[in-house]
Every structure is written in C-alpha cells, then in structure tokens.
Design an enzyme around this catalytic site. Structure first.
Site, PDB file in Angstrom:
ATOM      1  N   LYS A 110      -0.070  -5.302   3.853  1.00 33.55           N
ATOM      2  CA  LYS A 110       0.443  -4.866   5.170  1.00 33.55           C
ATOM      3  C   LYS A 110      -0.605  -5.184   6.232  1.00 33.55           C
ATOM      4  O   LYS A 110      -1.791  -4.941   6.019  1.00 33.55           O
ATOM      5  CB  LYS A 110       0.769  -3.367   5.159  1.00 33.55           C
ATOM      6  CG  LYS A 110       1.222  -2.846   6.530  1.00 33.55           C
ATOM      7  CD  LYS A 110       1.888  -1.486   6.445  1.00 33.55           C
ATOM      8  CE  LYS A 110       0.977  -0.311   6.314  1.00 33.55           C
ATOM      9  NZ  LYS A 110       0.026  -0.107   7.443  1.00 33.55           N
ATOM     10  N   GLU A 112      -1.364  -4.905  10.563  1.00 32.40           N
ATOM     11  CA  GLU A 112      -0.948  -4.222  11.791  1.00 32.40           C
ATOM     12  C   GLU A 112      -0.839  -5.201  12.958  1.00 32.40           C
ATOM     13  O   GLU A 112      -1.822  -5.866  13.293  1.00 32.40           O
ATOM     14  CB  GLU A 112      -1.974  -3.137  12.156  1.00 32.40           C
ATOM     15  CG  GLU A 112      -1.983  -1.971  11.201  1.00 32.40           C
ATOM     16  CD  GLU A 112      -2.982  -0.887  11.621  1.00 32.40           C
ATOM     17  OE1 GLU A 112      -3.510  -0.928  12.745  1.00 32.40           O
ATOM     18  OE2 GLU A 112      -3.202   0.019  10.793  1.00 32.40           O
ATOM     19  N   GLU A 177       5.358   3.086  13.466  1.00 32.43           N
ATOM     20  CA  GLU A 177       4.551   4.309  13.558  1.00 32.43           C
ATOM     21  C   GLU A 177       4.672   4.932  14.947  1.00 32.43           C
ATOM     22  O   GLU A 177       4.370   4.308  15.965  1.00 32.43           O
ATOM     23  CB  GLU A 177       3.081   3.988  13.229  1.00 32.43           C
ATOM     24  CG  GLU A 177       2.196   5.233  13.292  1.00 32.43           C
ATOM     25  CD  GLU A 177       0.895   5.133  12.522  1.00 32.43           C
ATOM     26  OE1 GLU A 177       0.681   4.135  11.796  1.00 32.43           O
ATOM     27  OE2 GLU A 177       0.086   6.073  12.636  1.00 32.43           O
TER      28      GLU A 177
END
Ligand code: KIV
Length: 258
Positions: A110, A112, A177
């Site tokens: 993952k 960001e 998020e």
C-alpha cells in the site's frame, strides 16, 4: 495471489470487506479467522513505538513485523505499507516493493497518495506488484493536526478525480482515510474497485481499523475509533491473578512444575 485479490474485488456491491491491521503472529492468527485483508500498517510506529509520526518507521521495521504476521495468516490477503521515503522514485519504489514481497511473502503493498505518485504506482503494477491505494488523510504527509478530507467542493472533486486515476492505473482497492461521508459515497459509486474506509462512513465497500484501537489496547480519542472490547482490562486481570498466585505460593502447583 491474484485469486485472493479477485475475490476481494468481487465483493464490491455484494458484501462488506473486512480489513484489520496486525503487527505480529498471534494477532494475525486470530484476525485471519474473520478478515479478508490483513494490513501491516505503518501505524505500528505510533502504536508500538510511540513515534509522533509514521515518517520514522523504517523498511526494516515493516519487514520484521510482516515476517511475524505472515506466520499467522492462512487465508487473508496480506498487504504491507511501504513506509515514508521508500518510494520517492520508480526505481527506489520497485526495489523496495520487491524486497518487501520477497522477504515477507505478502501479496500486495500500500502506498499513500494520488496523482503525485501515480507514475510510481503504475510502474509497480506494470512490474506485477499488486498495489492498494490510500487517499484522504495521508499520515506520511501530514504535519500537525489531522483534518478530515472531502468537505469542500474542491476537495471532493480532487478525491474523486484521484480515485478514478488510481483505478485506471490498476490499484485493486483504495483506503479512504477520514473522507467526508458524501464524498466517500460518490467515490465508492464512481469506481469499480472497492473502497476501504477508516473514518469515512458506512458507504465504503469495506472498513479498516487499527486492531489495537478496537481492542482497547491503544489509548486514543480519535473520533473514528470504536472500542469493541477493553482488552487492556482483561490483560490487567490476568496479570493481577498471576501476581496473587505467585505471592500466595499457589502457582506453580505440582501440575505446573517438573
Ligand atoms: O498504517 C495503517 O495502519 C493504515 C490504516 C490505518 C489504513 O494505513
């Protein structure tokens, strides 16, 4: 590996995707019974090491914890966060992603960010590294207080645009998020890959939380954290009992001695 990913993507619009963090084998073993995805998140920096930023987490930290987690997983998809400063350019990202996958046997990484790192993500995917995206609040980039995203029209448009871009370059899912509910609803409707929300409303295709938070092990007052059990209390009770039995010479009885 690809079958596991396909299975997760196929859950969109059918059943909610369960994703939780794990940093070690014993936690992973139990979480694996219920989760679709186990994420070795760089949140381990604040949860385990008290760092005030995930930027301090190293590649070695991530690899070491991931190797432990791997031992506890039988069925879930294992995703590992690429820590800060490990994907500043295509070459660095590919070397480090390969290192993570080779050393931990995880199935995906993952990263960001959206348009700023699109070329890097595309390069990983071209090289057969499955990637999970992460939009909204990006803890590796935040300085100071965390503020939710997608409230203004401008932010809303940006998140939708970036989600579509990430889908186009091939991510298999996107963590959202702290994205405002109406924005995460729109994002989830706009793309075919699943959205995994954290503080981003019920409209996401799945939910993720930091396991230590939901178990009440980590003191936090973040709005999106629901404490599902007070494990700290349970640990305290067990330790207190042990102390009492040792002091009263009840433990170890013959049964527990050689
Ligand atoms: O680092 C982490 O644990 C994460 C999740 C909270 C999504 O990125």
């Amino acid at each position: 590996m690809l079958n596991k990913i396909k299975k997760i993507v196929s859950k969109k619009n059918k059943s909610k995707i369960i994703c939780l963090t794990a940093y070690s084998k014993n936690f992973a073993e139990e979480i694996d019974r219920y989760a679709d995805i186990i994420l070795v998140g760089d949140s381990l920096g604040s949860v385990l090491y008290n760092y005030n930023t995930t930027r301090k987490v190293t590649l070695d930290n991530m690899i070491q914890h991931s190797q432990s987690v791997r031992m506890g997983i039988k069925k879930s998809l294992m995703v590992v966060d690429m820590p800060y400063n490990t994907y500043r350019n295509k070459k660095e990202a590919l070397n480090n992603a390969k290192k993570i996958i080779n050393k931990t046997k995880c199935e995906a990484v993952k990263l960001e960010g959206g348009s700023k790192i699109a070329k890097i993500i595309k390069h990983l995917i071209r090289n057969k590294i499955p990637v999970m995206g992460h939009l909204g609040i990006l803890p590796q980039s935040v300085k100071g207080k965390f503020k939710s995203k997608g409230k203004t029209e401008k932010e809303k448009k940006k998140i939708i645009k970036e989600s579509i871009l990430l889908e186009k370059i091939g991510v298999f899912s996107i963590v959202l998020e702290c994205v405002q509910a109406s924005t995460s609803k729109l994002v989830t409707k706009s793309i075919k890959v699943p959205t995994i929300g954290i503080g981003s409303s019920i409209y996401c295709d799945g939910q993720v939380l930091v396991t230590d938070d939901l178990l009440g092990l980590n003191k936090t007052n973040i709005r999106f954290v629901k404490k599902f059990v007070d494990l700290k209390k349970v640990i305290g009770q067990g330790v207190k009992k042990f102390k009492k039995e040792v002091q009263s010479k009840k433990f170890p009885s013959k049964k527990y001695s050689y």
